[in-house]
Design a protein around this motif. Structure first.
Motif, PDB file in Angstrom:
ATOM      1  N   LYS A  50      22.014  38.073  14.853  1.00  0.00           N
ATOM      2  CA  LYS A  50      22.080  38.886  16.068  1.00  0.00           C
ATOM      3  C   LYS A  50      22.491  38.042  17.266  1.00  0.00           C
ATOM      4  CE  LYS A  50      19.367  42.040  18.879  1.00  0.00           C
ATOM      5  NZ  LYS A  50      18.067  42.668  19.102  1.00  0.00           N
ATOM      6  N   MET A  51      21.951  36.839  17.368  1.00  0.00           N
ATOM      7  CA  MET A  51      22.234  35.951  18.487  1.00  0.00           C
ATOM      8  C   MET A  51      23.735  35.667  18.609  1.00  0.00           C
ATOM      9  SD  MET A  51      20.234  32.342  19.082  1.00  0.00           S
ATOM     10  CE  MET A  51      18.607  33.081  19.012  1.00  0.00           C
ATOM     11  N   PHE A  52      24.399  35.494  17.455  1.00  0.00           N
ATOM     12  CA  PHE A  52      25.820  35.145  17.460  1.00  0.00           C
ATOM     13  C   PHE A  52      26.720  36.309  17.066  1.00  0.00           C
ATOM     14  CE2 PHE A  52      23.928  31.000  17.621  1.00  0.00           C
ATOM     15  CZ  PHE A  52      24.823  30.275  18.400  1.00  0.00           C
ATOM     16  N   GLY A  53      26.154  37.503  16.861  1.00  0.00           N
ATOM     17  CA  GLY A  53      26.954  38.678  16.532  1.00  0.00           C
ATOM     18  C   GLY A  53      27.550  38.629  15.143  1.00  0.00           C
ATOM     19  N   SER A  54      26.901  37.930  14.227  1.00  0.00           N
ATOM     20  CA  SER A  54      27.405  37.805  12.856  1.00  0.00           C
ATOM     21  C   SER A  54      27.155  39.102  12.093  1.00  0.00           C
ATOM     22  CB  SER A  54      26.703  36.663  12.130  1.00  0.00           C
ATOM     23  OG  SER A  54      26.793  35.479  12.878  1.00  0.00           O
ATOM     24  N   SER A  84      10.723  37.227   9.867  1.00  0.00           N
ATOM     25  CA  SER A  84       9.665  37.500  10.831  1.00  0.00           C
ATOM     26  C   SER A  84       9.826  36.705  12.130  1.00  0.00           C
ATOM     27  CB  SER A  84       8.296  37.219  10.211  1.00  0.00           C
ATOM     28  OG  SER A  84       8.128  35.842   9.976  1.00  0.00           O
ATOM     29  N   PHE A  85      10.659  35.684  12.142  1.00  0.00           N
ATOM     30  CA  PHE A  85      10.882  34.880  13.347  1.00  0.00           C
ATOM     31  C   PHE A  85      11.770  35.621  14.343  1.00  0.00           C
ATOM     32  CE2 PHE A  85       9.944  31.274  10.489  1.00  0.00           C
ATOM     33  CZ  PHE A  85       9.088  30.545  11.289  1.00  0.00           C
ATOM     34  N   SER A  86      11.416  35.539  15.625  1.00  0.00           N
ATOM     35  CA  SER A  86      12.291  36.092  16.662  1.00  0.00           C
ATOM     36  C   SER A  86      13.348  35.068  17.081  1.00  0.00           C
ATOM     37  CB  SER A  86      11.482  36.546  17.868  1.00  0.00           C
ATOM     38  OG  SER A  86      10.755  35.458  18.414  1.00  0.00           O
ATOM     39  N   HIS A 113      29.279  34.399   4.775  1.00  0.00           N
ATOM     40  CA  HIS A 113      29.582  33.713   3.518  1.00  0.00           C
ATOM     41  C   HIS A 113      29.671  32.202   3.713  1.00  0.00           C
ATOM     42  CE1 HIS A 113      30.346  37.573   1.649  1.00  0.00           C
ATOM     43  NE2 HIS A 113      31.118  37.873   2.673  1.00  0.00           N
ATOM     44  N   THR A 114      29.970  31.798   4.943  1.00  0.00           N
ATOM     45  CA  THR A 114      30.113  30.376   5.262  1.00  0.00           C
ATOM     46  C   THR A 114      29.349  30.083   6.555  1.00  0.00           C
ATOM     47  OG1 THR A 114      32.054  30.614   6.699  1.00  0.00           O
ATOM     48  CG2 THR A 114      32.466  30.406   4.310  1.00  0.00           C
ATOM     49  N   PRO A 115      29.074  28.828   6.843  1.00  0.00           N
ATOM     50  CA  PRO A 115      28.411  28.505   8.115  1.00  0.00           C
ATOM     51  C   PRO A 115      29.165  29.045   9.339  1.00  0.00           C
ATOM     52  CG  PRO A 115      28.335  26.611   6.657  1.00  0.00           C
ATOM     53  CD  PRO A 115      29.222  27.635   5.992  1.00  0.00           C
ATOM     54  N   MET A 116      30.492  28.969   9.329  1.00  0.00           N
ATOM     55  CA  MET A 116      31.279  29.449  10.471  1.00  0.00           C
ATOM     56  C   MET A 116      31.204  30.961  10.632  1.00  0.00           C
ATOM     57  SD  MET A 116      32.516  26.931  12.233  1.00  0.00           S
ATOM     58  CE  MET A 116      33.926  27.565  13.123  1.00  0.00           C
ATOM     59  N   ASP A 117      30.922  31.698   9.556  1.00  0.00           N
ATOM     60  CA  ASP A 117      30.699  33.144   9.671  1.00  0.00           C
ATOM     61  C   ASP A 117      29.411  33.424  10.435  1.00  0.00           C
ATOM     62  OD1 ASP A 117      32.933  33.622   8.051  1.00  0.00           O
ATOM     63  OD2 ASP A 117      31.729  33.919   6.244  1.00  0.00           O
ATOM     64  N   LEU A 118      28.456  32.550  10.307  1.00  0.00           N
ATOM     65  CA  LEU A 118      27.152  32.723  10.949  1.00  0.00           C
ATOM     66  C   LEU A 118      27.183  32.275  12.408  1.00  0.00           C
ATOM     67  CD1 LEU A 118      24.137  33.446  10.667  1.00  0.00           C
ATOM     68  CD2 LEU A 118      23.753  31.100   9.872  1.00  0.00           C
ATOM     69  N   VAL A 119      27.615  31.044  12.632  1.00  0.00           N
ATOM     70  CA  VAL A 119      27.719  30.473  13.976  1.00  0.00           C
ATOM     71  C   VAL A 119      29.124  29.896  14.093  1.00  0.00           C
ATOM     72  CG1 VAL A 119      26.819  28.743  15.574  1.00  0.00           C
ATOM     73  CG2 VAL A 119      25.254  29.928  14.019  1.00  0.00           C
TER      74      VAL A 119
END
Length: 98
Positions: free
Chosen positions: A30-34, A7-9, A38-44
């Motif tokens: 969405k912010m980082f295009g993930s 629910s957070f933007s 599976h790992t932190p580096m996949d997210l950011v």
């Protein structure tokens, strides 16, 4: 928990004391295009940010800083320790504000 995070933007990520992701939300993806995480580096995909999570766990001190995204976007990141009364610092939570 996932309903709350969704629910957070603003972007949200949490890690345990070993640096493993425990929670994150679609806004951060969405912010980082993930796409697949599976790992932190996949997210950011920036080691500096995850090093900051580690430093917050190690020192139990909050950190805040600006971060440049492509397209002249700047986000504000605040990372805080997660403290348990019985176990001390058990992880960190980051808020990524666009």
């Amino acid at each position: 928990m996932q309903y709350i995070l969704s629910s957070f933007s603003d972007g949200v990520a949490a890690s345990d004391k070993d640096g493993e992701l425990t929670h994150f939300n679609p806004a951060l993806m969405k912010m980082f295009g993930s796409v697949e995480v599976h790992t932190p580096m996949d997210l950011v995909p920036d080691r500096m940010i995850w090093d900051s999570f580690r430093a917050v766990v190690d020192t139990e001190d909050q950190r805040s800083f600006h971060y440049n995204l492509p397209g002249d976007r700047i986000i504000w990141i605040t990372i805080v320790p997660v403290i348990s009364e019985s176990q001390g610092c058990v992880g960190a939570v980051g808020l990524f504000k666009d």
